[in-house]
Design a protein around this motif. Structure first.
Motif, mmCIF file in Angstrom:
data_model
loop_
_atom_site.group_PDB
_atom_site.id
_atom_site.type_symbol
_atom_site.label_atom_id
_atom_site.label_comp_id
_atom_site.label_asym_id
_atom_site.label_seq_id
_atom_site.Cartn_x
_atom_site.Cartn_y
_atom_site.Cartn_z
ATOM 1 N N PHE A 37 37.408 44.625 35.646
ATOM 2 C CA PHE A 37 36.893 43.323 36.032
ATOM 3 C C PHE A 37 35.461 43.500 36.512
ATOM 4 C CE2 PHE A 37 40.698 40.558 36.153
ATOM 5 C CZ PHE A 37 41.665 41.518 35.932
ATOM 6 N N SER A 47 37.732 38.994 34.177
ATOM 7 C CA SER A 47 38.279 40.081 33.395
ATOM 8 C C SER A 47 37.289 40.487 32.314
ATOM 9 C CB SER A 47 39.604 39.649 32.759
ATOM 10 O OG SER A 47 40.092 40.642 31.898
ATOM 11 N N ARG A 111 45.236 39.783 31.635
ATOM 12 C CA ARG A 111 43.884 39.263 31.836
ATOM 13 C C ARG A 111 43.712 38.590 33.195
ATOM 14 N NH1 ARG A 111 43.598 35.822 26.380
ATOM 15 N NH2 ARG A 111 45.818 35.716 26.832
#
Length: 129
Positions: A37, A47, A111
């Motif tokens: 991230f 992400s 994600r």
């Protein structure tokens, strides 16, 4: 408890490449899906890339697709992100994170930051124009 430590950040020029590493300890690394991230000043943490615990399933944000490559070495308990053709807008603090996966989740990646249980302390990447 999994402890994650990022390394490899720094100041580079636009167009340069950089590889970040994230070393894990304290858990069974191969049982976790991993993600990278980033968070730029004043922006939400987003992400960048994710990888399943087997390494066979990958995800990239559109903004980095074709420029960044995520990989992992389960024997070394390490996940990497190779960043190429860096742009000033890639400037951010980069975090690696570990997400537990179900026993049948060999191909799972995530994600959503809320799926990740463990986080590194973050490392600065600055790309100058």
């Amino acid at each position: 408890q999994v402890h994650l430590v990022e390394s490899g950040g720094g100041l580079v020029q636009a167009g340069d490449s950089l590889r970040l590493s994230c070393a894990a300890s304290g858990g069974t690394f191969s049982s976790y899906a991993m993600g990278w991230f980033r968070q730029a000043p004043g922006k939400v943490r987003e992400s960048v890339a994710a990888i399943s615990r087997s390494g066979g399933s990958l995800y990239y944000a559109d903004s980095v697709k074709g420029r960044f490559t995520i990989s992992r070495d389960n024997a070394k308990n390490t996940v990497y992100i190779q960043m190429s053709s860096l742009k000033p807008e890639d400037t951010a603090v980069y975090y690696c994170a570990a997400a537990p996966t179900p026993i049948y989740g060999n191909t799972y990646f995530y994600r959503d930051r809320n799926d990740y249980r463990y986080w590194g302390q973050g490392i600065q990447v600055t790309v100058s124009s």
